[in-house]
Scaffold this active site. Structure first.
Site, PDB file in Angstrom:
ATOM      1  N   ASN A  30      -3.734  11.022  -1.816  1.00  0.00           N
ATOM      2  CA  ASN A  30      -4.573   9.808  -1.527  1.00  0.00           C
ATOM      3  C   ASN A  30      -5.966  10.038  -1.884  1.00  0.00           C
ATOM      4  O   ASN A  30      -6.555  11.247  -1.835  1.00  0.00           O
ATOM      5  CB  ASN A  30      -4.628   9.468   0.259  1.00  0.00           C
ATOM      6  CG  ASN A  30      -5.111   8.409   0.414  1.00  0.00           C
ATOM      7  OD1 ASN A  30      -6.329   8.572   0.797  1.00  0.00           O
ATOM      8  ND2 ASN A  30      -4.658   7.277   0.582  1.00  0.00           N
ATOM      9  N   SER A  31      -6.657   9.091  -2.289  1.00  0.00           N
ATOM     10  CA  SER A  31      -7.946   9.099  -2.717  1.00  0.00           C
ATOM     11  C   SER A  31      -9.022   9.827  -1.619  1.00  0.00           C
ATOM     12  O   SER A  31     -10.020  10.213  -2.095  1.00  0.00           O
ATOM     13  CB  SER A  31      -8.553   7.674  -3.229  1.00  0.00           C
ATOM     14  OG  SER A  31      -7.556   7.347  -4.067  1.00  0.00           O
ATOM     15  N   GLU A  55      -2.757   3.985 -10.900  1.00  0.00           N
ATOM     16  CA  GLU A  55      -4.113   4.767 -10.868  1.00  0.00           C
ATOM     17  C   GLU A  55      -3.924   5.915 -11.912  1.00  0.00           C
ATOM     18  O   GLU A  55      -2.818   6.475 -12.041  1.00  0.00           O
ATOM     19  CB  GLU A  55      -4.261   5.220  -9.566  1.00  0.00           C
ATOM     20  CG  GLU A  55      -3.456   6.264  -8.987  1.00  0.00           C
ATOM     21  CD  GLU A  55      -3.598   6.216  -7.351  1.00  0.00           C
ATOM     22  OE1 GLU A  55      -3.426   5.184  -6.910  1.00  0.00           O
ATOM     23  OE2 GLU A  55      -4.026   7.364  -7.007  1.00  0.00           O
ATOM     24  N   SER A 112       0.614  -1.129  -0.110  1.00  0.00           N
ATOM     25  CA  SER A 112      -0.120  -0.021   0.113  1.00  0.00           C
ATOM     26  C   SER A 112       0.885   1.286   0.063  1.00  0.00           C
ATOM     27  O   SER A 112       1.698   1.440   0.765  1.00  0.00           O
ATOM     28  CB  SER A 112      -0.933  -0.092   1.495  1.00  0.00           C
ATOM     29  OG  SER A 112      -1.366   1.252   1.413  1.00  0.00           O
ATOM     30  N   GLY A 113       0.465   2.236  -0.962  1.00  0.00           N
ATOM     31  CA  GLY A 113       1.319   3.364  -0.943  1.00  0.00           C
ATOM     32  C   GLY A 113       1.004   4.270   0.283  1.00  0.00           C
ATOM     33  O   GLY A 113       1.757   4.923   0.676  1.00  0.00           O
ATOM     34  N   LEU A 114      -0.400   3.995   0.779  1.00  0.00           N
ATOM     35  CA  LEU A 114      -0.701   4.910   1.876  1.00  0.00           C
ATOM     36  C   LEU A 114       0.211   4.585   3.111  1.00  0.00           C
ATOM     37  O   LEU A 114       0.810   5.252   3.829  1.00  0.00           O
ATOM     38  CB  LEU A 114      -2.158   4.737   2.270  1.00  0.00           C
ATOM     39  CG  LEU A 114      -2.715   5.360   3.660  1.00  0.00           C
ATOM     40  CD1 LEU A 114      -2.504   6.740   3.644  1.00  0.00           C
ATOM     41  CD2 LEU A 114      -3.999   5.057   3.898  1.00  0.00           C
ATOM     42  N   ASP A 127       1.318  -1.229  -5.004  1.00  0.00           N
ATOM     43  CA  ASP A 127       0.221   0.255  -5.118  1.00  0.00           C
ATOM     44  C   ASP A 127       1.247   1.150  -5.852  1.00  0.00           C
ATOM     45  O   ASP A 127       1.860   1.804  -5.105  1.00  0.00           O
ATOM     46  CB  ASP A 127      -0.276   0.412  -3.987  1.00  0.00           C
ATOM     47  CG  ASP A 127      -0.896   1.884  -4.366  1.00  0.00           C
ATOM     48  OD1 ASP A 127      -1.141   2.582  -5.127  1.00  0.00           O
ATOM     49  OD2 ASP A 127      -1.519   2.370  -2.915  1.00  0.00           O
ATOM     50  N   ASP A 132       0.811   3.916  -7.307  1.00  0.00           N
ATOM     51  CA  ASP A 132       0.212   5.313  -7.598  1.00  0.00           C
ATOM     52  C   ASP A 132       0.089   5.541  -9.004  1.00  0.00           C
ATOM     53  O   ASP A 132      -0.689   4.520  -9.825  1.00  0.00           O
ATOM     54  CB  ASP A 132       1.285   6.245  -6.752  1.00  0.00           C
ATOM     55  CG  ASP A 132       1.345   6.258  -5.525  1.00  0.00           C
ATOM     56  OD1 ASP A 132       0.392   5.465  -4.993  1.00  0.00           O
ATOM     57  OD2 ASP A 132       2.398   6.569  -4.786  1.00  0.00           O
ATOM     58  N   ASP A 172       1.085  10.635   1.770  1.00  0.00           N
ATOM     59  CA  ASP A 172       0.871   9.667   0.649  1.00  0.00           C
ATOM     60  C   ASP A 172       0.706  10.658  -0.707  1.00  0.00           C
ATOM     61  O   ASP A 172      -0.155  10.584  -1.442  1.00  0.00           O
ATOM     62  CB  ASP A 172      -0.504   9.007   0.755  1.00  0.00           C
ATOM     63  CG  ASP A 172      -0.803   7.885  -0.118  1.00  0.00           C
ATOM     64  OD1 ASP A 172       0.244   7.420  -1.091  1.00  0.00           O
ATOM     65  OD2 ASP A 172      -1.706   7.412  -0.299  1.00  0.00           O
ATOM     66  N   HIS A 179     -12.330   2.301  -7.698  1.00  0.00           N
ATOM     67  CA  HIS A 179     -12.144   2.688  -6.426  1.00  0.00           C
ATOM     68  C   HIS A 179     -13.507   3.622  -5.937  1.00  0.00           C
ATOM     69  O   HIS A 179     -13.609   4.315  -6.872  1.00  0.00           O
ATOM     70  CB  HIS A 179     -11.111   3.413  -5.881  1.00  0.00           C
ATOM     71  CG  HIS A 179     -10.537   3.435  -4.518  1.00  0.00           C
ATOM     72  ND1 HIS A 179     -11.132   2.706  -3.768  1.00  0.00           N
ATOM     73  CD2 HIS A 179      -9.590   4.246  -4.125  1.00  0.00           C
ATOM     74  CE1 HIS A 179     -10.427   2.875  -2.737  1.00  0.00           C
ATOM     75  NE2 HIS A 179      -9.531   3.900  -2.928  1.00  0.00           N
ATOM     76  N   ARG A 189      -6.271   1.153 -12.243  1.00  0.00           N
ATOM     77  CA  ARG A 189      -7.243   1.526 -11.384  1.00  0.00           C
ATOM     78  C   ARG A 189      -7.943   3.048 -11.638  1.00  0.00           C
ATOM     79  O   ARG A 189      -7.181   4.051 -12.200  1.00  0.00           O
ATOM     80  CB  ARG A 189      -6.437   1.919  -9.923  1.00  0.00           C
ATOM     81  CG  ARG A 189      -7.206   2.793  -8.958  1.00  0.00           C
ATOM     82  CD  ARG A 189      -6.286   2.500  -7.740  1.00  0.00           C
ATOM     83  NE  ARG A 189      -6.614   3.689  -6.618  1.00  0.00           N
ATOM     84  CZ  ARG A 189      -6.158   3.745  -5.521  1.00  0.00           C
ATOM     85  NH1 ARG A 189      -5.230   2.659  -5.126  1.00  0.00           N
ATOM     86  NH2 ARG A 189      -6.545   4.662  -4.729  1.00  0.00           N
ATOM     87  N   LYS A 209       0.495  12.324  -6.727  1.00  0.00           N
ATOM     88  CA  LYS A 209      -0.883  12.030  -6.567  1.00  0.00           C
ATOM     89  C   LYS A 209      -1.125  12.345  -5.133  1.00  0.00           C
ATOM     90  O   LYS A 209      -0.225  12.712  -4.295  1.00  0.00           O
ATOM     91  CB  LYS A 209      -1.226  10.767  -6.649  1.00  0.00           C
ATOM     92  CG  LYS A 209      -0.303   9.516  -6.095  1.00  0.00           C
ATOM     93  CD  LYS A 209      -0.188   9.505  -4.859  1.00  0.00           C
ATOM     94  CE  LYS A 209      -1.435   9.103  -3.980  1.00  0.00           C
ATOM     95  NZ  LYS A 209      -1.485   7.655  -3.665  1.00  0.00           N
TER      96      LYS A 209
HETATM   97  C1  SPV Z   1      -3.298   2.460  -0.570  1.00  0.00           C
HETATM   98  O1  SPV Z   1      -3.599   1.558  -0.011  1.00  0.00           O
HETATM   99  O2  SPV Z   1      -2.575   3.228  -0.637  1.00  0.00           O
HETATM  100  C2  SPV Z   1      -4.453   2.858  -1.719  1.00  0.00           C
HETATM  101  C3  SPV Z   1      -5.721   2.624  -1.121  1.00  0.00           C
HETATM  102  O3  SPV Z   1      -4.082   3.335  -2.820  1.00  0.00           O
HETATM  103  S1  SPV Z   1      -6.401   3.906  -1.002  1.00  0.00           S
HETATM  104  O4  SPV Z   1      -5.746   4.430   0.326  1.00  0.00           O
HETATM  105  O5  SPV Z   1      -7.832   3.764  -0.704  1.00  0.00           O
HETATM  106  O6  SPV Z   1      -6.346   4.977  -1.658  1.00  0.00           O
HETATM  107 MG    MG Z   2      -2.320   4.328  -2.827  1.00  0.00          MG
END
Ligand code: SPV
Ligand code: MG
Length: 537
Positions: A118-119, A110, A42-44, A81, A83, A54, A186, A155, A116
């Site tokens: 975070n979503s 994505e 996970s990027g986050l 992930d 990004d 992130d 997502h 994504r 980027k």
């Molecule tokens: C992550 O886990 O970094 C994701 C999912 O990309 S989210 O945080 O929901 O974007």
């Molecule tokens: Mg991410």
């Protein structure tokens, strides 16, 4: 099977599959041990574990380094992930090459703009990538993969950025045609409506991956029914870790004590296990020279000492001080300098007087009625490998210990070949050796073995004085313990024996006991005069 192939099969299997977030080698291993068939890099979580946002604040090569640790610690595939692919088609190509070199199974990109966000942070404000440009990136990634099973998950953030259903559908179809192996749709809603609407129209054109972070309450069964391929638990190892870390830090700050919580924590041994110490030990046995294993020592210090008057009223002679430190400390220092790291002191008389640190203690509670072997029995657990047995009141130069640890025989005694004349002693343990020698210095290259050691051998017949040290190899330690056990089983009161008695018994039973000769360089503390000798030693 290759990790890439396993991941591809997971994506394409008709079952609903699950992968779970990890953010370093340790968490990845924990996720695998829990039974997950794959890991979400996970990027986050990876950025958060580094303490940064992130927002591509960590460079892609820094992320790559973390992934390398994660891949090393796991056997299941990792989906990174990635990004936005950290740039354009060209960055994507290089990323895929580097991921393959590190055995990462797949990458998810994505359709946003580098750098980027975070979503779940101001989703609507986030610009989406140009569709054609993003398709080029997917193609570049697929073409850069030497392994056909390396998967690219495309994504779309169309729902996140507020573009809605049609845009999500249009984009995913374009990504499919560009060669994506799966799409990740997502959504930031608290319900999975967007996902289910998408699934209805999409059918099974390509596997669909979801991240139910916000619509966590949606029953998993409905994902299965909707035909979703893969669910990502995207940040839950990190979040539970944060909770545990906060609780522990606050508890320690408040209570300033570990007493009540230690039992609830994973042990340090569990850390070692997770770090793979067992495997290390296997290789260590193969590659480390045997002599590099530090030996142990057992120092017998149960007796009070008879010749010290009221000096030994409150403490045993081993705890009498010379130069500001007790006799036993002088002994222990020499053992440590000689290569012994693990020293066990067996106490008897006034055990509470011992305050020397950096040693372990065993207590012979029958010290008054037993002998040296009784004390040795109290430390029997320590006698499971290479060990030097000595006395708490015998101080030697470190080289004597060093040589003893390198002895060729499994049981070895150290003998001073000088015929001591310095003072009359009540009892001196003379050693008789073979081949015999009396007054000349021992010859090199001759293996001297012990014939007998006791205080009845005439000095003239003796090879010298046993200085009180016995060196035991791994096998020698076993021989010692086996002999003690056997004698005890036969009803012999072996606990009352002295060390020389046991040595003589071993010699009589055919055990070869080697002799190492020294000349001076040791001192035993039998009376007050010896204390001043130790001062000069
Ligand atoms: C992550 O886990 O970094 C994701 C999912 O990309 S989210 O945080 O929901 O974007
Ligand atoms: Mg991410």
């Amino acid at each position: 099977m290759k990790k890439t192939t396993r991941f591809k099969q997971m994506l394409q299997s008709p079952e609903l599959e699950f992968i779970c977030e990890a953010h370093n080698g340790l968490s990845a291993k924990i996720v695998e041990e829990a039974g997950f068939k794959g890991v979400w890099g996970s990027g986050l979580s990876i950025s958060a574990a580094m303490g940064v946002r992130d927002n591509n604040e960590a460079s892609w090569t820094q992320v790559l380094e973390v992934l390398e640790f994660m891949a090393d610690q796991t056997t299941v595939p990792i989906l990174l992930d990635a990004d936005t692919g950290y740039g354009n088609f060209n960055n994507m190509r290089r990323l895929v090459q580097k991921l393959q070199q590190r055995d990462i199974a797949a990458a998810c990109i994505e359709d946003k703009i580098f750098p980027k966000t975070n979503s779940f942070i101001k989703g609507e404000a986030q610009p989406l990538a140009d569709v054609d440009e993003f398709c080029g990136k997917i193609k570049a990634g697929k073409d850069a993969a030497a392994d056909d099973d390396f998967c690219i998950v495309a994504r779309t953030e169309a729902f996140i950025a507020g573009w809605g259903f049609d845009e999500a559908m249009k984009r995913c179809e374009a990504y499919r045609l560009a060669g994506a192996d799966a799409v990740l749709v997502h959504s930031k809603l608290g319900v999975a409506d967007e996902i289910f609407a998408f699934m209805k129209e999409w059918g099974n054109r390509l596997p669909v991956v979801i991240v139910p972070t916000k619509y966590y309450a949606t029953p998993t069964e409905t994902f299965r029914e909707a035909g979703i391929s893969l669910v990502i638990w995207a940040n839950h190892i990190l979040r539970s870790g944060i909770r545990a870390m906060k609780d522990m830090a606050a508890y320690l700050k408040q209570h300033e004590s570990l007493a009540k919580i230690e039992k609830d924590l994973p042990t340090v041994e569990e850390i070692f296990r997770l770090q793979g110490m067992e495997e290390y030990e296997k290789w260590e046995k193969l590659y480390l020279p045997k002599t590099a294993t530090p030996g142990k020592a057992i120092l017998l210090a149960a007796s009070k000492g008879h010749n010290f008057g009221n000096l030994t009223e409150e403490r045993p002679k081993a705890m009498l001080e010379v130069e500001g430190k007790p006799v036993i400390s002088h002994a222990v220092s020499a053992f440590k300098a000689g290569g012994v790291r693990d020293v066990t002191v067996v106490t008897g008389y006034k055990p509470e007087a011992f305050n020397v640190t950096s040693v372990k203690y065993k207590h012979n509670d029958q010290w008054e009625t037993t002998g040296e072997i009784g004390s040795l029995i109290a430390a029997k657990k320590t006698l499971d490998s290479k060990c030097v047995v000595g006395y708490g009141d015998v101080v030697v130069r470190p080289f004597i210990v060093e040589n003893l640890l390198r002895a060729k025989t499994d049981v070895t005694v150290v003998v001073d070949y000088k015929q001591p004349t310095k003072k009359a002693r009540k009892s001196v343990d003379w050693a008789k050796a073979s081949p015999a020698r009396v007054d000349a210095a021992p010859l090199k290259d001759i293996d001297y073995t012990l014939v007998r050691v006791d205080d009845r051998i005439e000095p003239g017949e003796a090879a010298g004085e046993w200085i009180g040290l016995v060196g035991l190899s791994d096998a020698g330690a076993k021989t010692f313990v086996a002999a003690i056990d056997k004698l005890a089983a036969e009803g012999v009161e072996v606990a009352k024996w002295s060390l020389p008695q046991l040595l003589n018994h071993l010699v009589e039973s055919g055990v070869k006991v080697g002799v190492q000769y020294v000349h001076d360089n040791w001192i035993d503390i039998d009376d007050i005069a010896d204390l001043s000798d130790l001062y000069k030693f």
